[in-house]
Design a protein around this motif. Structure first.
Motif, PDB file in Angstrom:
ATOM      1  N   ARG A   1       0.851  -1.189   0.000  1.00  0.00           N
ATOM      2  CA  ARG A   1       0.000   0.000   0.000  1.00  0.00           C
ATOM      3  C   ARG A   1       0.885   1.236   0.000  1.00  0.00           C
ATOM      4  NH1 ARG A   1       2.245   2.003   4.172  1.00  0.00           N
ATOM      5  NH2 ARG A   1       1.857   1.225   6.272  1.00  0.00           N
TER       6      ARG A   1
ATOM      7  N   ALA B   1       0.428   5.067   1.299  1.00  0.00           N
ATOM      8  CA  ALA B   1      -0.520   5.650   2.262  1.00  0.00           C
ATOM      9  C   ALA B   1      -0.278   7.140   2.496  1.00  0.00           C
ATOM     10  CB  ALA B   1      -0.416   4.877   3.579  1.00  0.00           C
ATOM     11  N   PRO B   2      -0.549   7.965   1.495  1.00  0.00           N
ATOM     12  CA  PRO B   2      -0.312   9.400   1.696  1.00  0.00           C
ATOM     13  C   PRO B   2      -1.386  10.045   2.579  1.00  0.00           C
ATOM     14  CG  PRO B   2      -1.358   9.041  -0.424  1.00  0.00           C
ATOM     15  CD  PRO B   2      -1.121   7.670   0.162  1.00  0.00           C
ATOM     16  N   SER B   3      -0.992  11.071   3.301  1.00  0.00           N
ATOM     17  CA  SER B   3      -1.968  11.899   4.009  1.00  0.00           C
ATOM     18  C   SER B   3      -2.346  13.025   3.048  1.00  0.00           C
ATOM     19  CB  SER B   3      -1.346  12.498   5.270  1.00  0.00           C
ATOM     20  OG  SER B   3      -0.798  11.466   6.051  1.00  0.00           O
TER      21      SER B   3
ATOM     22  N   ARG C   1      -4.010   3.919  -0.044  1.00  0.00           N
ATOM     23  CA  ARG C   1      -4.715   4.159   1.223  1.00  0.00           C
ATOM     24  C   ARG C   1      -4.611   5.634   1.557  1.00  0.00           C
ATOM     25  NH1 ARG C   1      -1.981   1.616   6.224  1.00  0.00           N
ATOM     26  NH2 ARG C   1      -1.371   3.742   6.762  1.00  0.00           N
TER      27      ARG C   1
ATOM     28  N   ASP D   1      -4.740   8.363   4.072  1.00  0.00           N
ATOM     29  CA  ASP D   1      -4.660   8.526   5.532  1.00  0.00           C
ATOM     30  C   ASP D   1      -5.283   9.869   5.932  1.00  0.00           C
ATOM     31  OD1 ASP D   1      -3.428   6.099   5.600  1.00  0.00           O
ATOM     32  OD2 ASP D   1      -1.554   6.783   6.499  1.00  0.00           O
TER      33      ASP D   1
ATOM     34  N   TYR E   1      -2.152   8.161  13.954  1.00  0.00           N
ATOM     35  CA  TYR E   1      -1.691   7.372  12.807  1.00  0.00           C
ATOM     36  C   TYR E   1      -1.270   5.934  13.131  1.00  0.00           C
ATOM     37  CZ  TYR E   1       2.201   5.365  10.285  1.00  0.00           C
ATOM     38  OH  TYR E   1       3.047   4.458   9.712  1.00  0.00           O
TER      39      TYR E   1
ATOM     40  N   SER F   1      -3.121   2.545  11.041  1.00  0.00           N
ATOM     41  CA  SER F   1      -2.210   2.008  10.031  1.00  0.00           C
ATOM     42  C   SER F   1      -2.032   0.503  10.237  1.00  0.00           C
ATOM     43  CB  SER F   1      -0.866   2.740  10.112  1.00  0.00           C
ATOM     44  OG  SER F   1      -0.021   2.300   9.081  1.00  0.00           O
TER      45      SER F   1
ATOM     46  N   ARG G   1       8.163   1.920   2.971  1.00  0.00           N
ATOM     47  CA  ARG G   1       7.975   3.338   3.298  1.00  0.00           C
ATOM     48  C   ARG G   1       9.318   3.960   3.642  1.00  0.00           C
ATOM     49  NH1 ARG G   1       4.666   2.152   8.970  1.00  0.00           N
ATOM     50  NH2 ARG G   1       6.346   1.034  10.020  1.00  0.00           N
TER      51      ARG G   1
ATOM     52  N   HIS H   1      10.028   6.211   9.339  1.00  0.00           N
ATOM     53  CA  HIS H   1       9.074   5.382  10.079  1.00  0.00           C
ATOM     54  C   HIS H   1       9.725   4.207  10.810  1.00  0.00           C
ATOM     55  CE1 HIS H   1       5.330   7.361   9.063  1.00  0.00           C
ATOM     56  NE2 HIS H   1       5.791   7.526   7.830  1.00  0.00           N
TER      57      HIS H   1
END
Ligand code: GLU
Length: 441
Positions: free
Chosen positions: A6, A8-10, A40, A42, A182, A186, A200, A204
């Protein structure tokens, strides 16, 4: 098991080269393994998330041709997070904590003064303290109770990683207002969507140990992790301040090709050559985590522009025919000019060298007059230029730069540009003659 990844950008800003690179790495990995690529969104932060950013991210990803197999919105999954959270409450993996922001700040300052790590002291787990805060009517936030043991995983890029969760504060999963941070959604999503590989940025890494513990607390098997180094500027500087100008939207406005961007972002910071590639499939074929280095990847706009030019130099007419049609550029003109393009938009200006009007620059009037006199009759082809210039040279004695430069200035009005042997037949006799006579044509 189907490889499932995935991105997963905000949706709190435009897609920039840093997170576009994460998207590309995910998509190439999925392509290579015949897997699924999930987008996804976020968007649990209602105040900062904007639909217009989500739309822009989706538009930019599709411009890059990174089609997603499914899309999920975290804002639509609050009930799932709620259910998973209840499980952790029931199993005692989360606990209510009552400190205010101010009290937490004070604890952190005290720890710093004593040269201790700023790890939350779990005061809220003390029954008497808890009873007192509850009696004050405080509403708690909720923390995950870390195991305070060593958590390890084999990162597909970084190799073996071990983090002692005793060095970390129990992460807050839920705020006092009931919203989730978050870290937790997640993990719930990755577990419920059967994500096999979390790929990612290395910012992270520090979240991963806690997230692995949360997977286990939910009874789920943690996915594999791959944390890639972040992008820095050409001189090693942080990119954070320049991200506005490094949005995919602005690169598109600069006229860069999506495939040039994908080739560039897929290859910088790897052991492969940074060069234009003909397709995403081609990029996927030689994708391998083992090629991604541990050092930050350097993003250099000039290098990207140069790669864009190289890509155009190899593009066949058919690949760009639709985009060229409005510019009056046919196959022969493309053949004449594409080696001189930096962006496709340059084709429009170069086409004017043929269609005109060009304002000629007559540097050597005698030479131009002789050249006009010696112009052969049409039809012209690519042999016309060498035959003609040889005759002009024989008549005037000019050779080399003294011969070619004045002719180029007269025919195109500029000192550099595409090969004249290719341009000449396209310009045609009438316009060539007028230009040699100093007339705009
Ligand atoms: N929304 C998070 C971010 O953009 C996703 C991180 C992750 O991939 O887990 O940083």
């Amino acid at each position: 098991m189907t490889a499932t990844v995935r991105f997963a950008p905000s949706p709190t800003g435009l897609l920039h080269v840093g997170n576009a690179r994460t998207a590309i790495v995910n998509a190439l990995f999925a392509k290579k393994h015949g897997g699924r690529f999930i987008l996804r969104i976020d968007d649990t932060d209602a105040a900062r998330s904007k639909k217009e950013y989500e739309d822009a991210i989706i538009r930019d990803l599709s411009w890059l041709d990174l089609a997603h197999d499914a899309i999920a919105h975290q804002s639509a999954r609050i009930a799932e997070y709620q259910a998973a959270f209840e499980k952790l409450v029931a199993s005692g993996h989360v606990y209510p904590a009552f400190e205010t922001e101010l009290e937490l700040d004070r604890k952190r300052s005290l720890a710093a003064a004593r040269h201790l790590p700023p790890v939350y002291d779990r005061a809220s787990l003390d029954p008497a303290t808890k009873a007192r805060w509850e009696a004050e009517g405080r509403t708690p936030h909720w923390r995950f109770k870390l195991s305070r043991t060593k958590v390890s995983w084999t990162d597909l890029i970084r190799g073996p990683v071990e983090i002692d969760t005793a060095t970390q504060s129990d992460p807050v999963l839920r705020r006092a207002d009931g919203t989730f941070l978050y870290t937790f959604p997640s993990v719930v999503d990755d577990a419920e969507m059967a994500i096999t590989h979390v790929i990612r940025g290395e910012d992270h890494v520090t979240n991963t140990a806690a997230q692995i513990e949360i997977f286990r607390a939910l009874g789920a098997t943690p996915p594999a992790f791959a944390h890639h180094p972040l992008l820095v500027g050409a001189g090693g500087e942080a990119l954070s301040k320049r991200l506005g100008s490094l949005s995919l939207q602005s690169l598109r406005e600069d006229g860069l090709e999506p495939l040039a961007i994908a080739s560039y972002l897929a290859k910088i910071g790897t052991s492969d050559a940074v060069e234009p590639r003909p397709s995403l499939d081609d990029l996927a074929a030689d994708f391998d985590f083992g090629k991604i280095g541990r050092a930050p990847a350097h993003f250099d706009s000039a290098e990207l522009t140069a790669l864009n030019a190289r890509l155009l130099h190899h593009l066949p007419y058919d690949a760009v025919a639709a985009r060229l049609s409005g510019m009056g550029v046919g196959p022969a003109l493309w053949e004449a000019i594409h080696a001189n393009l930096t962006t496709l938009a340059d084709a429009k200006n170069l086409a004017l060298l043929v269609t005109g009007p060009v304002t000629p620059l007559i540097e050597d009037a005698a030479l131009a007059a002789a050249a006009a006199r010696l112009l052969p009759p049409e039809p012209w082809d690519q042999d016309t230029w060498p035959t003609w210039t040889k005759a002009v040279s024989a008549e005037t004695g000019a050779r080399g730069r003294a011969l070619y430069h004045p002719l180029r200035l007269a025919l195109t009005g500029r000192g550099d540009g595409p090969e004249l042997k290719k341009l000449l037949p396209l310009i045609g006799r009438a316009r060539t003659l007028a230009r040699l006579e100093g007339k705009p044509a």
